[in-house]
Design a protein around this motif. Sequence first.
Motif, PDB file in Angstrom:
ATOM      1  N   PHE A 220      -4.171   7.264 -12.517  1.00  0.00           N
ATOM      2  CA  PHE A 220      -4.065   6.551 -11.243  1.00  0.00           C
ATOM      3  C   PHE A 220      -3.348   7.359 -10.167  1.00  0.00           C
ATOM      4  O   PHE A 220      -3.712   7.294  -8.996  1.00  0.00           O
ATOM      5  N   TYR A 221      -2.317   8.110 -10.530  1.00  0.00           N
ATOM      6  CA  TYR A 221      -1.458   8.724  -9.518  1.00  0.00           C
ATOM      7  C   TYR A 221      -1.618  10.242  -9.400  1.00  0.00           C
ATOM      8  O   TYR A 221      -1.099  10.834  -8.463  1.00  0.00           O
TER       9      TYR A 221
ATOM     10  N   GLU B 164      -9.394   4.683  -9.862  1.00  0.00           N
ATOM     11  CA  GLU B 164      -9.062   3.358  -9.327  1.00  0.00           C
ATOM     12  C   GLU B 164      -9.198   2.243 -10.362  1.00  0.00           C
ATOM     13  O   GLU B 164      -8.524   1.225 -10.273  1.00  0.00           O
TER      14      GLU B 164
ATOM     15  N   LYS C  89      -6.056  -0.232 -10.647  1.00  0.00           N
ATOM     16  CA  LYS C  89      -4.877   0.518 -10.233  1.00  0.00           C
ATOM     17  C   LYS C  89      -3.849  -0.385  -9.565  1.00  0.00           C
ATOM     18  O   LYS C  89      -2.650  -0.269  -9.838  1.00  0.00           O
TER      19      LYS C  89
ATOM     20  N   TYR D 172      -1.930  -2.413 -12.145  1.00  0.00           N
ATOM     21  CA  TYR D 172      -1.028  -1.538 -12.886  1.00  0.00           C
ATOM     22  C   TYR D 172       0.191  -1.180 -12.030  1.00  0.00           C
ATOM     23  O   TYR D 172       1.322  -1.192 -12.505  1.00  0.00           O
ATOM     24  N   THR D 173      -0.041  -0.901 -10.751  1.00  0.00           N
ATOM     25  CA  THR D 173       1.061  -0.587  -9.836  1.00  0.00           C
ATOM     26  C   THR D 173       2.003  -1.776  -9.701  1.00  0.00           C
ATOM     27  O   THR D 173       3.230  -1.614  -9.715  1.00  0.00           O
TER      28      THR D 173
END
Length: 186
Positions: A106-107, A112, A163, A166-167
Amino acid sequence: MLKKRDLHDSHTLYELLTHPDVFPFVRHKAASYEEFLFITKQTIEAEERGELISRTILDEWGAPIGTINLFDIEDNAGFLGTWLGKPYHGKGYNSPAKDAFFNELFYEVGIETVFMRIRKVNIRSIKAAEKLPYVVKANETRKTVYEQLNASGDIYDLYEIPKDLYTLYLMRNGLSQTDDQQLLEA
């Protein structure tokens, strides 16, 4: 906890893969060690072409214990495939491995959405997926994908990890992406 795949781990991983509680649920099955070496080499080459992302899961001593992969990458989404050797089932390796992998996807990579297709008979994996607070069962919300997976019969449940969810999970737990990565490396 995770490292890029390499051929040096193949013998240990093959031994773990062949256990009858693991083998039926692995995406790329190998009937021999030589075939597993060939599949691993193909996996490394496919990652170099951007077709998938594959990591070896390590225990606290750096020994290989399984793999975690993102297959069929398309439109910043892909399908998760994870397996752990039988001696490591129920020992708490699954969740930290997924967290480290999702942080990378994701990062760092820009994925996504991560999908999980889990055989309806694989109760262990279904329970593990449903324990994760950022996983959403997507049989109804992603009907087209679900129907494609089950074109030949009602075999899979579909799960999704967006994403943003999850964030939100990281934020609610007071962890930033970098804090979470540092904890995993400690």
